[in-house]
Design an enzyme around this catalytic site. Structure first.
Site, PDB file in Angstrom:
ATOM      1  N   PRO A  87       7.456  -1.090   6.241  1.00 49.70           N
ATOM      2  CG  PRO A  87       6.240  -1.271   4.251  1.00 49.70           C
ATOM      3  CD  PRO A  87       7.281  -1.963   5.076  1.00 49.70           C
ATOM      4  CG  ASP A 101       5.056  -5.747   6.925  1.00 51.35           C
ATOM      5  OD1 ASP A 101       4.826  -4.931   6.008  1.00 51.35           O
ATOM      6  OD2 ASP A 101       6.000  -6.553   6.921  1.00 51.35           O
ATOM      7  CG  HIS A 102       0.255  -0.384   5.138  1.00 47.63           C
ATOM      8  ND1 HIS A 102      -0.795  -1.034   4.511  1.00 47.63           N
ATOM      9  CD2 HIS A 102      -0.198   0.866   5.413  1.00 47.63           C
ATOM     10  CE1 HIS A 102      -1.823  -0.208   4.409  1.00 47.63           C
ATOM     11  NE2 HIS A 102      -1.497   0.951   4.952  1.00 47.63           N
ATOM     12  NE  ARG A 103       7.070  -5.337   4.014  1.00 47.55           N
ATOM     13  CZ  ARG A 103       8.217  -5.894   4.369  1.00 47.55           C
ATOM     14  NH1 ARG A 103       9.230  -5.935   3.525  1.00 47.55           N
ATOM     15  NH2 ARG A 103       8.351  -6.406   5.570  1.00 47.55           N
TER      16      ARG A 103
END
Ligand code: CAO
Length: 250
Positions: A49, A222-224
């Site tokens: 994501p 990486d939005h995680r």
């Protein structure tokens, strides 16, 4: 890898079109590198994501500074070597960017080394050359190494050993143009910095107008692992160190 296979196998099948029914066509096989890259890019695009944050750095001083440095060193020094050094400083300041998720996705492996990937456009496709220990190298040395590895990549490709183990990648389209783009993360890294062409822009300085050379930065994360506020802080930090090129000469 078919464009819709793999992680999300329930997507509708890829359209099969008889293009020749609409006009003349030619079939051109993809190179080995293009086929490999297509698989990795599709995986990274689907699995991560990712969000791209845009900012710009004032490189007016840097541009003059690098011209003097190149003249003194009798060597070619492009803005990219400074950008690599700025990334090292930013990775020190924001260690979460110098990390990878482990295979289970349950832990973060934080790296204590600073190997920076540089995307190289070659006739047979895109390669990412990893420049080792950028924290221990000066700007002129880095410029020489980037120049040498990119010519090697273009002439005969690179062995796998030269393309693995990176902490974060820079993708510079600054020699071509563009104002912004969304680079795809080179997994298992958690961020990539895209750079496009620096442009002279009028900036307000009190009641006056000052023309400044502004470098567009496109930071995909990486939005995680990284939240938007930290991405914004990271980009501001990179822009700040690039505006003070002397600080990168340590
Ligand atoms: N703004 C304005 N000018 C720039 C610039 C920028 N952001 N970046 C580089 N330039 C200038 C350089 O200074 C150089 O000019 P001078 O010789 O007058 O100094 C000229 O553009 C050509 O630079 P270069 O491309 O030879 O060298 P580089 O260090 O900037 O880049 C490399 C090297 C290998 C990264 C680059 O050639 C390349 O292959 N880029 C493409 C990467 C790519 O395809 N990315 C897309 C992947 S998808 O994410």
């Amino acid at each position: 890898m078919s464009p819709s296979s793999g992680l999300y196998g329930d997507l509708p099948p890829w359209p099969e079109v008889d293009f020749a029914a609409f006009g003349e066509t030619e079939t051109v096989p993809l190179s080995r590198i293009q086929k490999l890259t297509a698989g990795y890019l599709s995986r990274n695009w689907l699995a991560i994501p990712q969000v791209t944050h845009h900012d710009e750095a004032d490189i007016t001083s840097l541009d003059a500074f690098r011209a003097r440095l190149a003249e003194d060193a009798g060597a070619r020094v492009t803005p990219l070597a400074f950008i690599v050094k700025a990334l090292v400083e930013a990775l020190r300041q924001f260690p979460r960017f110098n990390a990878s998720l482990d295979a289970s996705g349950q832990s973060l492996i934080v790296k204590k080394y600073f190997h920076i990937g540089v995307a190289v456009d070659t006739p047979s496709g895109l390669l990412v050359a990893v420049i080792r220990d950028c924290d221990k190298k000066g700007v002129v040395e880095l410029a020489g190494e980037i120049g040498a590895v990119s010519s090697r990549a273009r002439q005969k490709g690179l062995p796998m050993g030269d393309m693995v183990g990176g902490c974060m990648t820079v993708s510079s389209l600054g020699n071509i143009g563009g104002t912004a783009f969304s680079p795809i993360i080179n997994a298992p890294e958690v961020a990539i910095l895209g750079v496009t062409k620096a442009q002279w822009k009028p900036l307000r300085d009190g009641d006056a107008i000052d023309w400044r050379l502004m470098l567009p930065l496109s930071l995909t994360y990486d939005h995680r692992v990284i939240n938007g506020a930290d991405a914004a802080r990271f980009a501001v930090f990179v822009a700040d160190v690039l505006s003070r090129p002397e600080s990168l000469m340590k």
